[in-house]
Design an enzyme around this catalytic site. Structure first.
Site, PDB file in Angstrom:
ATOM      1  N   SER A 163       0.759  -1.357  -0.164  1.00 18.58           N
ATOM      2  CA  SER A 163      -0.219   0.055  -0.450  1.00 18.58           C
ATOM      3  C   SER A 163       0.546   1.185  -0.210  1.00 18.58           C
ATOM      4  CB  SER A 163      -0.696   0.332   0.847  1.00 18.58           C
ATOM      5  OG  SER A 163      -1.880  -0.768   0.773  1.00 18.58           O
ATOM      6  N   LYS A 206       0.164   3.688  -2.616  1.00 18.04           N
ATOM      7  CA  LYS A 206      -0.770   4.226  -2.649  1.00 18.04           C
ATOM      8  C   LYS A 206      -0.561   5.986  -3.237  1.00 18.04           C
ATOM      9  CE  LYS A 206      -3.979   0.862  -1.132  1.00 18.04           C
ATOM     10  NZ  LYS A 206      -4.603   0.315   0.079  1.00 18.04           N
ATOM     11  N   TYR A 258      -4.058  -2.571 -10.342  1.00 20.65           N
ATOM     12  CA  TYR A 258      -3.687  -2.107  -8.844  1.00 20.65           C
ATOM     13  C   TYR A 258      -2.807  -3.117  -8.185  1.00 20.65           C
ATOM     14  CZ  TYR A 258      -3.971  -2.109  -3.422  1.00 20.65           C
ATOM     15  OH  TYR A 258      -4.532  -2.777  -2.967  1.00 20.65           O
ATOM     16  N   TYR A 261      -3.893   3.386   8.331  1.00 20.21           N
ATOM     17  CA  TYR A 261      -4.950   2.189   7.974  1.00 20.21           C
ATOM     18  C   TYR A 261      -5.987   2.891   9.497  1.00 20.21           C
ATOM     19  CZ  TYR A 261      -2.055  -1.149   5.467  1.00 20.21           C
ATOM     20  OH  TYR A 261      -1.211  -0.978   4.751  1.00 20.21           O
ATOM     21  N   VAL A 292       1.075  -3.768   4.174  1.00 20.81           N
ATOM     22  CA  VAL A 292       1.038  -5.104   4.895  1.00 20.81           C
ATOM     23  C   VAL A 292       2.589  -5.814   4.428  1.00 20.81           C
ATOM     24  CG1 VAL A 292      -1.705  -5.009   4.516  1.00 20.81           C
ATOM     25  CG2 VAL A 292       0.066  -6.218   2.697  1.00 20.81           C
TER      26      VAL A 292
HETATM   27  N1  GLU Z   1      -1.883  -5.771  -2.025  1.00 17.61           N
HETATM   28  C1  GLU Z   1      -3.139  -5.205  -0.846  1.00 17.61           C
HETATM   29  C2  GLU Z   1      -4.576  -5.643  -0.839  1.00 17.61           C
HETATM   30  O1  GLU Z   1      -4.798  -4.900  -1.595  1.00 17.61           O
HETATM   31  C3  GLU Z   1      -2.478  -3.634  -0.405  1.00 17.61           C
HETATM   32  C4  GLU Z   1      -2.876  -3.860   0.916  1.00 17.61           C
HETATM   33  C5  GLU Z   1      -2.575  -3.030   1.600  1.00 17.61           C
HETATM   34  O2  GLU Z   1      -0.554  -3.047   2.204  1.00 17.61           O
HETATM   35  O3  GLU Z   1      -2.279  -2.064   2.731  1.00 17.61           O
HETATM   36  O4  GLU Z   1      -4.561  -5.892  -0.321  1.00 17.61           O
END
Ligand code: GLU
Length: 330
Positions: A75, A78, A200, A252, A270
């Site tokens: 993430s 992003k 993505y 988060y 994550v």
């Molecule tokens: N590729 C992960 C997902 O979409 C990223 C989640 C993350 O790092 O928060 O679940």
């Protein structure tokens, strides 16, 4: 905050190094948390890995531990994807597809902001998939390559995609597929749903080291210019919007606690990475794969808190007048 008197021309990086080393030593044996396994390939990460890197806008790099171990950005891609969407389409159009409000819900929740029928913000999966839909290209691999090339410029080296992680997430990413089809239903993303998801998933699978991420963060801090290569990577006029959303939504369900305690625009993933941006000063990156209940790296949070405290980096720190870290280099 005490530090030794400035020496004439030599940056005081030795003292900073000592502090970073002591933070590494202090937390390297903390063993709480769990490695993410919902993307099966992520479960193979070595839980002992712990790296820290600071990169200043002047081009100083201070690092400790496993700063050179590769992991997937997850993430942490992003904010950069959001930046690219703003650069390509401008604020008005992007806002039609994704909001800028904290959601208070889990990063992977299958819901939209009911008032505007769009994802709450670009730091949760729904918003990030909407952003991926905006930056994808035809053919889809061209968009993936564009993302990779831009991230490589921000890191100052050629980056690659971890194909095993990409395959693993593509195979198991049904929740993200559900989110994408919900958005398709409301016309937030176009009919190329699989292409948006591929964009993505590929973005999340970029392999980085702590140093790469610190340099990406420093590139943001340096108004879009990579401090080592001098290359302009991001259009500075949009960076403040990206940093704002990172500040309010980057960690988060701990986003509020983080803003309160650490006080930096930041994003975690994550894979176990966290990075923070100290505007006009530096980028900080920590990697350690064991995550807490909110999905943030346990050692990463501890190390960032400690570093922000030591160096007075909180955005509203009373000593932080836009130069608090720089004084350590004088
Ligand atoms: N590729 C992960 C997902 O979409 C990223 C989640 C993350 O790092 O928060 O679940």
């Amino acid at each position: 905050m005490q530090h030794s008197p400035a020496s004439e021309n030599t940056p005081n990086t030795a003292e900073i190094q000592q502090i970073v080393d002591s933070v590494y030593e202090k937390y390297k044996n903390v063993d709480d948390g769990e490695v993410a396994t919902y993307i099966p390939e992520l479960g193979k990460a070595d839980p002992s890995h712990f790296g820290i890197c600071l990169a200043t806008v002047e081009g100083h790099i201070i690092k400790a531990g496993d700063w050179d171990k590769e992991f997937t950005i997850q993430s942490m891609c992003k904010p950069f994807a959001f930046q690219m969407a703003l650069e390509r389409w401008g604020r008005e159009k992007v806002l039609k597809h994704v909001g800028v409000e904290p959601s208070g819900d889990a990063f992977n929740s299958i819901e939209l902001d009911a008032k505007n029928t769009r994802p709450f913000n670009p730091m949760i999966n729904a918003g990030a998939i909407a952003v991926s839909s905006l930056i994808k290209q035809e053919p889809v691999e061209a968009g993936v390559q564009h993302f990779l090339t831009t991230m490589s410029k921000a890191a100052g080296r050629e980056l690659k995609i971890d194909q095993d992680v990409l395959n693993s997430e593509t195979l198991t990413g049904n929740r993200n597929r559900a989110i994408a089809y919900l958005m398709r239903n409301f016309g937030i993303i176009d009919e190329q749903v699989n292409e948006s998801l591929h964009q993505y998933f590929a973005q999340c699978s970029v392999l980085v080291t702590c140093q790469d991420v610190a340099l990406m963060a420093a590139t943001m801090a340096n108004m879009g210019m990579n401090p080592l290569t001098g290359e302009r990577v991001f259009d500075f006029q949009f960076i403040k919007y990206v940093l704002t959303v990172m500040f309010t939504c980057g960690l988060y369900d701990y986003a509020g606690g983080w803003a309160y305690e650490v006080g930096l625009p930041a994003k975690s993933g994550v894979g176990g990475g966290i990075f923070g941006v100290v505007n006009r000063q530096l980028g900080i990156s920590v990697y350690s794969p064991k995550l807490d209940a909110q999905g943030n790296s346990v050692r990463g949070i501890l190390a960032c808190k400690e570093l922000a405290g030591h160096f007075g980096l909180h955005a509203f720190e009373f000593t932080n007048v836009g130069s608090s870290f720089m004084q350590w280099l004088l």
